[in-house]
Scaffold this motif. Structure first.
Motif, PDB file in Angstrom:
ATOM      1  N   GLU A 222      11.806  -3.399   3.633  1.00  0.00           N
ATOM      2  CA  GLU A 222      10.372  -3.209   3.841  1.00  0.00           C
ATOM      3  C   GLU A 222      10.070  -1.774   4.269  1.00  0.00           C
ATOM      4  O   GLU A 222      10.903  -1.082   4.850  1.00  0.00           O
ATOM      5  CB  GLU A 222       9.857  -4.184   4.904  1.00  0.00           C
ATOM      6  N   ASP A 223       8.843  -1.365   3.953  1.00  0.00           N
ATOM      7  CA  ASP A 223       8.311  -0.066   4.381  1.00  0.00           C
ATOM      8  C   ASP A 223       9.256   1.087   4.029  1.00  0.00           C
ATOM      9  O   ASP A 223       9.392   2.048   4.790  1.00  0.00           O
ATOM     10  CB  ASP A 223       8.044  -0.061   5.895  1.00  0.00           C
TER      11      ASP A 223
ATOM     12  N   GLN B 233       9.018  -5.882   0.687  1.00  0.00           N
ATOM     13  CA  GLN B 233       7.649  -5.757   1.183  1.00  0.00           C
ATOM     14  C   GLN B 233       7.267  -4.297   1.381  1.00  0.00           C
ATOM     15  O   GLN B 233       7.993  -3.538   2.036  1.00  0.00           O
ATOM     16  CB  GLN B 233       7.495  -6.485   2.537  1.00  0.00           C
ATOM     17  N   ASN B 234       6.152  -3.928   0.794  1.00  0.00           N
ATOM     18  CA  ASN B 234       5.512  -2.644   1.077  1.00  0.00           C
ATOM     19  C   ASN B 234       6.436  -1.447   0.844  1.00  0.00           C
ATOM     20  O   ASN B 234       6.467  -0.490   1.620  1.00  0.00           O
ATOM     21  CB  ASN B 234       4.999  -2.626   2.523  1.00  0.00           C
ATOM     22  N   ASN B 235       7.215  -1.509  -0.229  1.00  0.00           N
ATOM     23  CA  ASN B 235       8.064  -0.377  -0.605  1.00  0.00           C
ATOM     24  C   ASN B 235       7.386   0.417  -1.709  1.00  0.00           C
ATOM     25  O   ASN B 235       6.728  -0.158  -2.585  1.00  0.00           O
ATOM     26  CB  ASN B 235       9.433  -0.874  -1.077  1.00  0.00           C
ATOM     27  N   LYS B 236       7.552   1.713  -1.687  1.00  0.00           N
ATOM     28  CA  LYS B 236       6.878   2.540  -2.683  1.00  0.00           C
ATOM     29  C   LYS B 236       7.394   2.248  -4.087  1.00  0.00           C
ATOM     30  O   LYS B 236       6.632   2.217  -5.058  1.00  0.00           O
ATOM     31  CB  LYS B 236       7.055   4.023  -2.341  1.00  0.00           C
TER      32      LYS B 236
ATOM     33  N   ASP C 185      10.345  -0.433  -5.958  1.00  0.00           N
ATOM     34  CA  ASP C 185      11.298  -1.512  -5.686  1.00  0.00           C
ATOM     35  C   ASP C 185      12.567  -1.421  -6.530  1.00  0.00           C
ATOM     36  O   ASP C 185      13.654  -1.729  -6.051  1.00  0.00           O
ATOM     37  CB  ASP C 185      10.617  -2.862  -5.918  1.00  0.00           C
TER      38      ASP C 185
END
Length: 722
Positions: free
Chosen positions: A629-630, A651-654, A656
């Motif tokens: 994440e992040d 989750q919320n990765n620039k 994947d």
């Protein structure tokens, strides 16, 4: 009177005519003789006669039967203009006074490279080629010359972007191939010799060796970090124009130390293999300054030998074990006259009976290795194919078997290396180092709950292990309080596994001293490692916090990495399992794999500035039941690597998923996933493969080049190199 004068004139004219004829015959005879001598005709006749006398049945068999083989066909096409350039260059030397009458080597010549093409295994490759070799066996044939080749496009089956094309006689038929196989067995950087049928400009094909050239591909294929290949006077890799001023200074120091204090720098056991091999061959030629090449192992800070241009020069006659020792000492004294730069190393053997015994034991071991190789079916096939094409080689290579058997007939029991029992040093209470700690054949043990301040110094363990095991709810603390100097830990070739349990490590930096530059704050080389319930945080320098290099097994369980400058874990040519681990605030990659096999299970990645999982250079990484994440990029698969991920939460990765090809010697990466990746952010290069389960996904949007968007341009972060 007139008639007599006319008869006299005719007689004089007749004498002059015959004098001219005799002069022409004399000059032609000298020219023909020199031609036969310089172009190897007399030598070939001599070798054929010797082979017929030495092994008449085998010689006649190979001479009178055709020699078909299964080696691949390589076609080299040089256009007329470029072929004439090479031909004229060759002719200017082979018919020159220096070569034809004085027999000099071709040492100085214009570096003429020509554009050409190679067709190999149904593919076409653009190359640059030049004539190669100093001795005339490389170029005396009208068109079967030796070439140095540099490819514009990588040839996967050759595994090198630079290589030599050589007729087997220029490498003594099978000798160099044999010596490098022995080196490979002893885990020494070895050159590959593969046979092909080379067709040059549609002329009849002939058997050639494809010989490795000194390059990054050669080094990394042997599972080493890219480094220097050099002689006492020159650098062969990398090229001088690609070296920084700092690297040139490092190399000068390396060459100086190798001359003056070799036993502190040489990998002595590997040099002993080289020296013992020369004794078996009774050949000093390979240690000449221009011929003797070295590889600097940048992880172990040791110099290792390379072997080339060996032939089994003369036959050994040994009466008994005592005579063997005397002949070894005599041979080593003879080596000293060939290379003054090796005097310290050679004197260290000659003046020490134990070292002399080491060489004797190694000679016996190598004789057994050669016997074992001669029983290998694939090697027997290579030998048979060489002899079938070149029956004269039966005589030239005879001393390989004769000298090997001479040693084996002594029936000297192979001396197995005595097992060295390690001693131990125990840190029983808090300690602050006042100098670097160098341990050999010694295990370092930390008692539970103590604090170790490296204080700007480092710990180096060779053939020993580190054991830091603390009781639950207590910690062993390893740190560095000296803000002006870096501290690191290096463990090289542990005999027993290393164990860190309930340890907190911080404030470490990569090692930098003279020419020895390591990327990791902690380096494990050829060592098994288990780390549990530990924390690694706030390192102060380096590309990696921990670098596992050629480790057959590393296991991390319940380990936390946080506030890491660059990569948390870098795995090179290693195998490992990472379970229940946490990675947070990582400056570059959390797990960076090169040539490795890693499983990541039930782990958590948060705020990773570059790649959470990076698989490259033929790695295989499986990630399951983990959370990312992040972070900048979740998964990267590049350069023949495979990433298998399932039951992971992203989750919320620039970005994947990223799959591409970075290095020309590899193909694109492969991804196996349990997700519909169209619902995620992905960047995938053409020719990459993506599978959901076992079914390939074919409708993905792909781009021509991924690299143009990575490394801090649009995604990711530029690598930190310190």
């Amino acid at each position: 009177m007139i008639s007599l004068k006319k008869d006299s004139d005719n007689s004089s004219l007749e004498k002059k005519f015959f004098l001219v004829i005799y002069a022409v015959m004399f000059i032609s005879g000298i020219y023909s003789g020199m031609y036969c001598y310089r172009f190897g005709i007399l030598t070939d006749i001599k070798h054929h006669i010797q082979a017929a006398n030495y092994a008449p049945k085998s010689y006649l068999k190979h001479l009178t039967t055709e020699a078909p083989n299964d080696y691949p066909l390589m076609k080299m096409d040089v256009n007329f203009k470029n072929y004439i350039k090479l031909s004229n260059q060759r002719s200017r030397f082979v018919y020159s006074w220096d070569h034809f009458f004085r027999g000099k080597q071709w040492k100085e010549r214009e570096n003429i490279r020509v554009n050409s093409e190679i067709r190999y295994k149904n593919e076409k490759f653009k190359i640059k080629a030049k004539l190669f070799g100093k001795n005339n066996d490389h170029f005396r044939h009208p068109y079967k010359w030796s070439f140095r080749v540099k490819t514009k496009e990588y040839i996967p089956e050759i595994n090198n972007s630079r290589f030599n094309l050589l007729q087997p006689n220029t490498r003594q038929y099978i000798t160099d191939a044999l010596c490098n196989r022995i080196f490979e067995k002893h885990q020494i950087l070895s050159l590959n010799y593969s046979l092909v049928n080379l067709e040059i400009n549609k002329r009849p094909a002939d058997l050639y060796f494809v010989e490795d050239f000194f390059s990054k591909e050669l080094i990394e294929r042997n599972q080493h970090r890219d480094s220097y290949i050099f002689t006492f006077d020159e650098v062969k890799h990398p090229s001088l124009d690609k070296m920084t001023d700092a690297q040139k200074i490092d190399l000068k120091m390396l060459q100086k130390d190798l001359r003056e204090q070799p036993y502190g720098l040489m990998d002595v056991e590997k040099f002993d293999v080289f020296t013992s091999l020369l004794f078996l061959a009774q050949n000093k030629h390979p240690i000449l300054n221009d011929n003797f090449h070295f590889f600097y192992n940048a992880v172990t800070n040791k110099v290792e030998p390379l072997v080339r241009e060996v032939w089994f020069e003369s036959e050994l006659f040994i009466e008994n074990e005592s005579d063997l020792n005397k002949k070894i000492a005599t041979f080593l004294n003879g080596l000293k006259t060939y290379n003054k730069n090796l005097h310290v190393y050679l004197n260290g053997i000659i003046d020490d009976q134990k070292r002399l015994s080491d060489i004797q034991a190694k000679v016996v071991e190598l004789a057994e290795d050669i016997r074992e190789l001669n029983l290998n079916p694939s090697w027997c096939q290579i030998k048979n194919d060489i002899y079938a094409r070149f029956p004269q080689a039966l005589f030239i290579c005879k001393n390989i078997d004769l000298n090997t058997q001479e040693i084996l007939d002594l029936n000297i029991e192979s001396k197995k290396k005595a097992k060295i029992e390690n001693s131990s040093i125990v840190f029983k209470e808090d300690v602050q180092l006042t100098e670097n700690l160098h341990l050999k054949n010694t295990n370092l043990i930390f008692n539970s709950g103590i604090s170790v301040d490296l204080n700007g110094h480092s710990i180096f363990i060779k053939n020993g292990s580190i054991e830091a095991i603390s009781k639950p709810k207590t910690e062993i603390v390893i740190t560095n309080s000296n803000l002006d100097q870096g501290s690191s830990i290096v463990v090289d070739n542990s005999k027993i596994p290393n164990t860190l349990r309930n340890v907190r490590i911080s404030q470490l930096s990569n090692h930098n001293d003279r020419y020895w530059h390591l990327p990791g704050g902690i380096t494990f080389y050829e060592s098994d490692v288990t780390i549990e319930n530990s924390v690694f945080s706030s390192n102060r320098g380096g590309d990696d916090f921990i670098n596992f290099f050629r480790c057959s097994s590393f296991k991390l369980n319940n380990v936390r990495f946080n506030d890491v400058m660059a990569d948390a874990i870098d795995s090179d040519f290693s195998k490992g399992i990472i379970t229940n681990c946490e990675f947070e605030a990582i400056g570059n990659d959390a797990v960076d794999a090169s040539g490795s096999q890693i499983s990541v299970i039930s782990s958590h990645f948060k705020s990773v500035a570059d790649k959470a999982i990076s698989a490259g250079e033929g790695s295989r990484v499986r990630v399951t039941r983990s959370k990312i994440e992040d972070s900048e990029i979740s998964f990267v698969a590049k350069d023949d690597s495979v990433v298998l991920e399932d039951h992971n939460e992203l989750q919320n990765n620039k970005l994947d998923y990223c799959i591409f090809n970075k290095k020309k010697e590899f193909r694109n990466g492969v991804l196996y996933t349990d997700k519909n990746i169209t619902e995620f952010n992905y960047l995938i290069e053409e020719r990459s493969e993506v599978f959901k389960g076992l079914k390939q996904i074919v409708n993905l949007k792909m781009v021509d080049s991924v690299k143009e968007s990575l490394y801090g341009i649009e995604y990711g972060k530029k690598s930190i190199r310190q």
